[in-house]
Design a protein around this motif. Sequence first.
Motif, PDB file in Angstrom:
ATOM      1  N   UNK A 316       0.759  -0.988   0.119  1.00 50.07           N
ATOM      2  CA  UNK A 316       0.039  -0.037   0.054  1.00 50.07           C
ATOM      3  C   UNK A 316       0.993   1.346   0.050  1.00 50.07           C
ATOM      4  N   UNK A 317       2.001   1.043   0.568  1.00 51.54           N
ATOM      5  CA  UNK A 317       2.963   2.227   0.760  1.00 51.54           C
ATOM      6  C   UNK A 317       3.262   2.932  -0.751  1.00 51.54           C
ATOM      7  N   UNK A 318       3.096   2.131  -1.909  1.00 57.64           N
ATOM      8  CA  UNK A 318       3.722   2.481  -3.126  1.00 57.64           C
ATOM      9  C   UNK A 318       2.333   3.765  -3.480  1.00 57.64           C
ATOM     10  N   UNK A 320       0.552   5.271  -1.443  1.00 59.93           N
ATOM     11  CA  UNK A 320       0.667   6.488  -0.673  1.00 59.93           C
ATOM     12  C   UNK A 320       1.845   7.250  -1.155  1.00 59.93           C
ATOM     13  N   UNK A 321       2.843   6.651  -1.329  1.00 61.07           N
ATOM     14  CA  UNK A 321       3.972   7.778  -2.084  1.00 61.07           C
ATOM     15  C   UNK A 321       3.574   8.225  -3.095  1.00 61.07           C
ATOM     16  N   UNK A 322       2.779   7.606  -4.128  1.00 62.47           N
ATOM     17  CA  UNK A 322       2.677   8.410  -5.422  1.00 62.47           C
ATOM     18  C   UNK A 322       1.675   9.525  -5.128  1.00 62.47           C
ATOM     19  N   UNK A 323       0.655   9.112  -4.226  1.00 57.30           N
ATOM     20  CA  UNK A 323      -0.413  10.096  -3.960  1.00 57.30           C
ATOM     21  C   UNK A 323       0.085  11.262  -3.046  1.00 57.30           C
ATOM     22  N   UNK A 324       0.912  10.939  -2.328  1.00 59.32           N
ATOM     23  CA  UNK A 324       1.882  12.163  -1.614  1.00 59.32           C
ATOM     24  C   UNK A 324       2.577  13.059  -2.379  1.00 59.32           C
ATOM     25  N   UNK A 325       2.966  12.626  -3.476  1.00 64.26           N
ATOM     26  CA  UNK A 325       3.745  13.433  -4.539  1.00 64.26           C
ATOM     27  C   UNK A 325       2.715  14.229  -5.444  1.00 64.26           C
ATOM     28  N   UNK A 336       3.644   4.393 -11.654  1.00 60.79           N
ATOM     29  CA  UNK A 336       4.226   3.663 -10.605  1.00 60.79           C
ATOM     30  C   UNK A 336       3.721   2.325 -10.239  1.00 60.79           C
TER      31      UNK A 336
END
Lengths: 421, 244
Positions: A316-318, A320-325, A336
């Motif tokens: 799920x972190x992937x 999160x990381x994409x969204x947070x950017x 991603x």
Amino acid sequence: MIKNLNFLGKPNRDKLNLFISIGSTLFLLGIVDVTLNSFFEINITSFLPKWINYFTPILFGFLGLYYLRIDFSGNIRLDSLNKNINSNWFNSLLTLLIIFALIQNIPPLLNWLFFDANFVGETKEECTGSGACWIFIKIWFPRLIYGLYPNAEIWRINLSFILLIASVISLFYLPQKLKKYMIIFLLFIFPFIMINLISGGNFGLKWVETIAWGGLSLTFIISIFALIFCFPIGMFLALGRRSSTPVTRYSSIGFIEFWRGVPLITVLFMASVMFPMFLPDGTYMDKLVRVIIAITLFEAAYMAEVIRGGLQALPKGQYDAGKSLGMGYWKLHLLVILPQALKLVIPGIANTFLALVKDTPLILVVGLLELVGMIDMAKTNPDWLGFATEGYVFAGIIFWIICFSMSRYSQSLERKYKTDR
Amino acid sequence: MSDQIIQMQQVSKWFGDFQVLKDVNLEVSSKQKIVVCGPSGSGKSTLIRCINRLEEHQKGKIIVDGTELTENTKNIEKIRAEVGMVFQQFNLFPHLSVVDNCALAPIWVKKMPKKKAEELAMEQLEQVHIVDQAKKFPGQLSGGQQQRAAIARALCMKPKIMLFDEPTSALDPEMIKEVLDVMVELAKGGMTMIVVTHEMGFAKEVADQMIFMDEGMIVEKASTKEFFANPKSDRTKLFLSQIL
């Protein structure tokens, strides 16, 4: 019995050379016995009672392997042999049986395929040997490749496949910048050039009806189109099935489950018989097009599930990381998520592609004759009755070559995109 | 009040029946450094994940840089581009090299030319002292290097606010320092920061304000000095006595 024969004691390092020589002699004796038996029909142990005679090679081999099974012999090759194929009595027995089965079966196979086979000639009568009659394949070869395509126009098929192969090969030599355009050309423009070239009807080319297409070239045409289209459709279905919008999600699930639940043969039959009834009067869709669409949608459903497996394997972190950017849904997925998910499921995608290629012979049921269909036709030709085996072996070999190369390619892709997590 | 870059008013959130945030109020002014601490399950991570809407709040109001967080996707994406986030598990993109990890969002979200984005990425990697690892893939880096790369990736978007969600919790003790050093440098550069961490040494050095959370509520909010010297609630005292 083994206990009595084992007067030398348990094999060990002290008498290494003795054990190795006894062991390998016995083992070789077993092999020689079987080999002579199967190649030359000589039985060197025929003086023994029949029931022992039958088991002598196994007995020799078994004892030989027993004496060779020396722990820590100090000989690296012997040790690795012992570890891998001779670790205990059961493994040694399996090893022997496999070796004997190979010796027994390979010679007749080679005989049938090559030594007793007929290659030279023009007619059925020239097939005099007891092996395969490859003349059958030779005479029918153009039909097996081009189907009922008119002979005078065959250059069009050749040209389009030469173009295809040339542009694929050029991919490996083009600089990175042009490569992108070449791939786009290959995927989106070339298929239509190819179809136009083969079907004709314009640019002064004679119109050739799709019913005349056939043989291996038809296998390729159907496979190429279905492969190109089923992949993106499957991708969208996979994303749709994971969508948070109920409409998208449930329609994707419905689509996937419908196509997965129906046998391909039914789908093909529906596409060719039922579908035209639903079309408005006056509209016409070529049977081949209908069949390609049916196969594409069918395989897309499988593709969707394969790709979904990859999507679910991502942490799920992937996301999160994409969204947070600041990435939106499509950027997140295209940049991603999908690159990683697709990489994970390369084996599954290859699997689906292979299944697709091997499903193409089923179009036989709607009267389109690709390679296997043409063989079916050839073997029922009154002049060439009775060569079904040769035909199917030939088809098997061709399909195996196609599928094996695809599988190798997928493995090389896997290696290429392997980055450690 | 106008320089308050984040405002959270009466924010509540539930996971099923379980309430993770209970009427949380929080104001963060520009350039402020806030450290959030508390026992696990107290809602710290959820709190900061609400700020860039990785988690949706169900009640209350969150205003980031003058924009209220609502269902509006355009607003959310705009805010996320302004709010950098660093995760416990780094979450670098394993299929891209470190420099591509950093340049990806500037190129595609901010529409920066590729060349310029790569220069920017190298600049940021220089700042976190791993410019020599730029061409490697995340899997080839140590945990500390990965986390610093993740910080650089977030900084490439030139965020106004940086959120850190337990950035050192998944690291070996030896690597914690290199990451904290980078964060201290960042703080001295004037970044607005909200950090969820258990590194109290870091908190004492950097934070303007401490927040202690328990059971979804902010139990104590105080200046750093006050917080460590003179904690008010018993729960805070207990927590501090256990981790210091």
